[in-house]
Design an enzyme around this catalytic site. Structure first.
Site, PDB file in Angstrom:
ATOM      1  N   TYR A  29     -10.970   1.106  10.716  1.00 59.85           N
ATOM      2  CA  TYR A  29     -12.171   1.560   9.989  1.00 59.85           C
ATOM      3  C   TYR A  29     -12.552   0.616   8.856  1.00 59.85           C
ATOM      4  O   TYR A  29     -13.527   0.843   8.172  1.00 59.85           O
ATOM      5  CB  TYR A  29     -11.980   2.986   9.455  1.00 59.85           C
ATOM      6  CG  TYR A  29     -10.670   3.215   8.719  1.00 59.85           C
ATOM      7  CD1 TYR A  29     -10.504   2.790   7.417  1.00 59.85           C
ATOM      8  CD2 TYR A  29      -9.605   3.842   9.356  1.00 59.85           C
ATOM      9  CE1 TYR A  29      -9.310   2.978   6.754  1.00 59.85           C
ATOM     10  CE2 TYR A  29      -8.401   4.041   8.707  1.00 59.85           C
ATOM     11  CZ  TYR A  29      -8.258   3.603   7.405  1.00 59.85           C
ATOM     12  OH  TYR A  29      -7.066   3.783   6.758  1.00 59.85           O
ATOM     13  N   LYS A  30     -11.758  -0.439   8.629  1.00 53.97           N
ATOM     14  CA  LYS A  30     -12.090  -1.406   7.573  1.00 53.97           C
ATOM     15  C   LYS A  30     -12.939  -2.519   8.194  1.00 53.97           C
ATOM     16  O   LYS A  30     -14.074  -2.271   8.571  1.00 53.97           O
ATOM     17  CB  LYS A  30     -10.803  -1.894   6.908  1.00 53.97           C
ATOM     18  CG  LYS A  30     -10.117  -0.752   6.136  1.00 53.97           C
ATOM     19  CD  LYS A  30      -8.753  -1.095   5.548  1.00 53.97           C
ATOM     20  CE  LYS A  30      -8.191   0.123   4.805  1.00 53.97           C
ATOM     21  NZ  LYS A  30      -6.759  -0.008   4.512  1.00 53.97           N
ATOM     22  N   ASP A  74       1.645  -5.248   8.541  1.00 55.00           N
ATOM     23  CA  ASP A  74       0.500  -4.347   8.436  1.00 55.00           C
ATOM     24  C   ASP A  74      -0.755  -5.213   8.274  1.00 55.00           C
ATOM     25  O   ASP A  74      -0.856  -6.000   7.321  1.00 55.00           O
ATOM     26  CB  ASP A  74       0.705  -3.420   7.215  1.00 55.00           C
ATOM     27  CG  ASP A  74      -0.401  -2.373   7.092  1.00 55.00           C
ATOM     28  OD1 ASP A  74      -1.527  -2.631   7.565  1.00 55.00           O
ATOM     29  OD2 ASP A  74      -0.136  -1.312   6.499  1.00 55.00           O
ATOM     30  N   PHE A  85       0.858  -1.188   0.000  1.00 52.08           N
ATOM     31  CA  PHE A  85       0.000   0.000   0.000  1.00 52.08           C
ATOM     32  C   PHE A  85       0.899   1.245   0.000  1.00 52.08           C
ATOM     33  O   PHE A  85       1.856   1.322   0.774  1.00 52.08           O
ATOM     34  CB  PHE A  85      -0.883  -0.033   1.252  1.00 52.08           C
ATOM     35  CG  PHE A  85      -1.975   0.990   1.244  1.00 52.08           C
ATOM     36  CD1 PHE A  85      -3.195   0.719   0.633  1.00 52.08           C
ATOM     37  CD2 PHE A  85      -1.799   2.225   1.848  1.00 52.08           C
ATOM     38  CE1 PHE A  85      -4.214   1.666   0.621  1.00 52.08           C
ATOM     39  CE2 PHE A  85      -2.815   3.173   1.843  1.00 52.08           C
ATOM     40  CZ  PHE A  85      -4.030   2.895   1.237  1.00 52.08           C
ATOM     41  N   ARG A 135     -12.793  -3.755  -7.159  1.00 52.78           N
ATOM     42  CA  ARG A 135     -12.431  -4.495  -5.941  1.00 52.78           C
ATOM     43  C   ARG A 135     -13.689  -4.766  -5.124  1.00 52.78           C
ATOM     44  O   ARG A 135     -14.472  -3.860  -4.844  1.00 52.78           O
ATOM     45  CB  ARG A 135     -11.430  -3.667  -5.138  1.00 52.78           C
ATOM     46  CG  ARG A 135     -10.717  -4.441  -4.064  1.00 52.78           C
ATOM     47  CD  ARG A 135      -9.674  -3.568  -3.402  1.00 52.78           C
ATOM     48  NE  ARG A 135     -10.268  -2.435  -2.710  1.00 52.78           N
ATOM     49  CZ  ARG A 135      -9.699  -1.805  -1.681  1.00 52.78           C
ATOM     50  NH1 ARG A 135      -8.502  -2.198  -1.247  1.00 52.78           N
ATOM     51  NH2 ARG A 135     -10.279  -0.786  -1.101  1.00 52.78           N
TER      52      ARG A 135
HETATM   53  C1  PLP Z   1      -5.940   1.249   4.458  1.00 50.47           C
HETATM   54  C2  PLP Z   1      -4.475   1.037   4.566  1.00 50.47           C
HETATM   55  C3  PLP Z   1      -3.645   1.979   5.180  1.00 50.47           C
HETATM   56  C4  PLP Z   1      -4.175   3.287   5.667  1.00 50.47           C
HETATM   57  O1  PLP Z   1      -3.267   4.008   6.430  1.00 50.47           O
HETATM   58  P1  PLP Z   1      -3.743   5.226   7.342  1.00 50.47           P
HETATM   59  O2  PLP Z   1      -2.512   5.888   7.758  1.00 50.47           O
HETATM   60  O3  PLP Z   1      -4.500   4.620   8.493  1.00 50.47           O
HETATM   61  O4  PLP Z   1      -4.630   6.088   6.507  1.00 50.47           O
HETATM   62  C5  PLP Z   1      -2.298   1.666   5.314  1.00 50.47           C
HETATM   63  N1  PLP Z   1      -1.796   0.498   4.864  1.00 50.47           N
HETATM   64  C6  PLP Z   1      -2.576  -0.419   4.250  1.00 50.47           C
HETATM   65  C7  PLP Z   1      -1.983  -1.703   3.775  1.00 50.47           C
HETATM   66  C8  PLP Z   1      -3.933  -0.168   4.053  1.00 50.47           C
HETATM   67  O5  PLP Z   1      -4.686  -1.056   3.414  1.00 50.47           O
END
Ligand code: PLP
Length: 411
Positions: A222-223, A197, A126, A370
């Site tokens: 939040y997911k 992560d 990500f 997705r």
């Molecule tokens: C959704 C997501 C994030 C989001 O990071 P924030 O700092 O909380 O906005 C980070 N890493 C991954 C792999 C994600 O899917």
């Protein structure tokens, strides 16, 4: 034509999680296939929001830090999340965002590896995970570097000059799921610290941080944890590292005794050191209540239903002829998280046309539709309806309409 083995109704009747949907406040006529991006509103969260604003803040004012134990909320919520990701109490705290927590953990991990200067990660991690490393490198100077490895053969690309291996367990685009246990073991044989992560793992399937002997982990809430937009994230520091762990965002809430107000920072020797400034009590309270949805549900049951929903989606999609239009770019169900990715050059417009028909999924550049399968509130009938609407869009090419082609800010 492939005949259905079980109808959607039969599968819903047998579903042990069927009753859980009543704990959510979902809008009518909407099929929500985007709980992997923003989970929907649990009724308990709505109630808590009202209570924490009106009663706690409104009536009890600053006394609430003690009388409603606001001050311990990050640890309390952390332990609740810990129970969902295989972490014994005292190793998880809720705070900040994934991005900020990555900065803290990466810095602390590099401090623990004075002779090594390489952070390894996958190129299609990500973006924020990679961006945070790139930003940290600007502070650390030329001695340090990032090394990209291929997610197909991670173990084969590890070497003992790597300080930290930072991986996202489930690829955000394809859903490809890495083997946490074997990769962690192989990394540790080479003296590499592991940082996982869990953005697309926590709340989706069983995670065993302690059992896999993971060093550090981060994740958002939040997911699949349904904590609400921008809800505070979490960080895991294995007990064995907490004495030595030092992260540089040394704010007062991570001090041994914040209310002594001494001029010199003294780090707390627990995972609470990750607290930096004052926690967002409103959003953390909402998250705390949202987590109660998981009280009587096993992650194993969630995982099993997810796989059945995904298999049903695949079977229905085949029956409806979706494969003639789109390619599945995800690995087989056993090797992926709770999502599937379909590719098509017009994926963005297809997603918009689907949303217009009441089915919410999302688009990931450049060409991915997705689809998230959150088993707490999705039924097999939802999947059946969603597939037939998608098939209709593909057959009639509804997505070619101008209204579906306009790009919005958030995809
Ligand atoms: C959704 C997501 C994030 C989001 O990071 P924030 O700092 O909380 O906005 C980070 N890493 C991954 C792999 C994600 O899917």
């Amino acid at each position: 034509m492939i005949n259905k083995v079980f109808s959607a109704k039969q599968l819903d009747d047998k579903d042990p999680l069927r009753h859980v949907v009543s704990q959510f406040a979902l809008p009518p006529d909407t099929i929500y296939l985007d709980g992997n991006s923003l989970g929907p509103l649990p009724k308990a969260a709505e109630e808590r929001a009202r209570d924490v604003v009106t009663n706690q803040w409104g009536k009890d004012l600053i006394k609430s830090w003690n009388c409603h134990d606001w001050i311990r909320l990050p640890q309390k919520v952390g332990d609740k999340i810990g129970a969902l990701i295989g972490a014994e109490a005292g190793q998880v705290v809720s705070c900040d965002s994934i991005s900020i927590n990555l900065f803290k953990v990466l810095s602390a991990a590099l401090n623990m590896q004075p002779d090594k200067k390489v952070i390894a990660t996958t190129r299609d991690n990500f973006p924020t995970d990679i961006y945070m490393v790139q930003g940290l490198l600007t502070l650390l100077g030329d001695d340090y570097s990032i090394r990209y490895i291929d997610e197909g053969d991670i173990e084969g690309q590890l070497s003992d000059d790597i300080a930290v291996l930072m991986l996202t367990q489930v690829n955000f685009r394809s859903g490809f799921k890495l083997n946490m246990e074997t990769i962690t073991r192989q990394a540790q044989k080479l003296g590499i610290l592991t940082l996982w992560d869990l953005a697309h793992s926590a709340g989706a399937f069983p995670v065993e941080l302690d059992k896999c002997n993971v060093d550090f982990a981060v994740g958002c809430t939040y997911k699949y944890l349904n904590g609400g937009p921008g809800a505070p994230a979490f960080v895991y520091v294995a007990q064995r590292h907490q004495q030595q762990y030092r992260q540089p965002l040394s704010g007062w809430m991570g001090h041994q005794s914040p209310f002594a107000f001494t001029p010199d920072y003294e780090a707390d020797d627990s995972v609470s050191q990750n607290l930096c400034g004052t926690p967002g009590i409103l959003s953390m309270s909402v998250l705390d209540a949202a987590l109660s949805v998981f009280d009587d549900i096993s992650l194993k049951a969630i995982d099993e239903k997810s796989k059945k929903l995904q298999a049903f989606f695949a079977a229905e999609g085949k029956r409806a002829g979706l494969c003639d239009y789109m390619d599945i770019v995800s690995p087989p169900i056993e090797n992926r998280g709770s999502q599937v990715a379909l590719s098509h050059p017009e994926a963005y417009a297809i997603c918009q046309a689907w949303i217009a028909k009441g089915v919410i999924a999302d688009f990931r550049a450049p060409n991915i539709l997705r689809i998230g399968f959150a088993p707490l509130y999705l039924s097999f009938e939802d999947i059946e309806v969603a597939v037939s609407k998608l098939a209709d869009i593909m057959q009639k090419k509804t997505y070619e309409k101008a209204e579906f082609q306009r790009k919005q800010h958030v995809t």
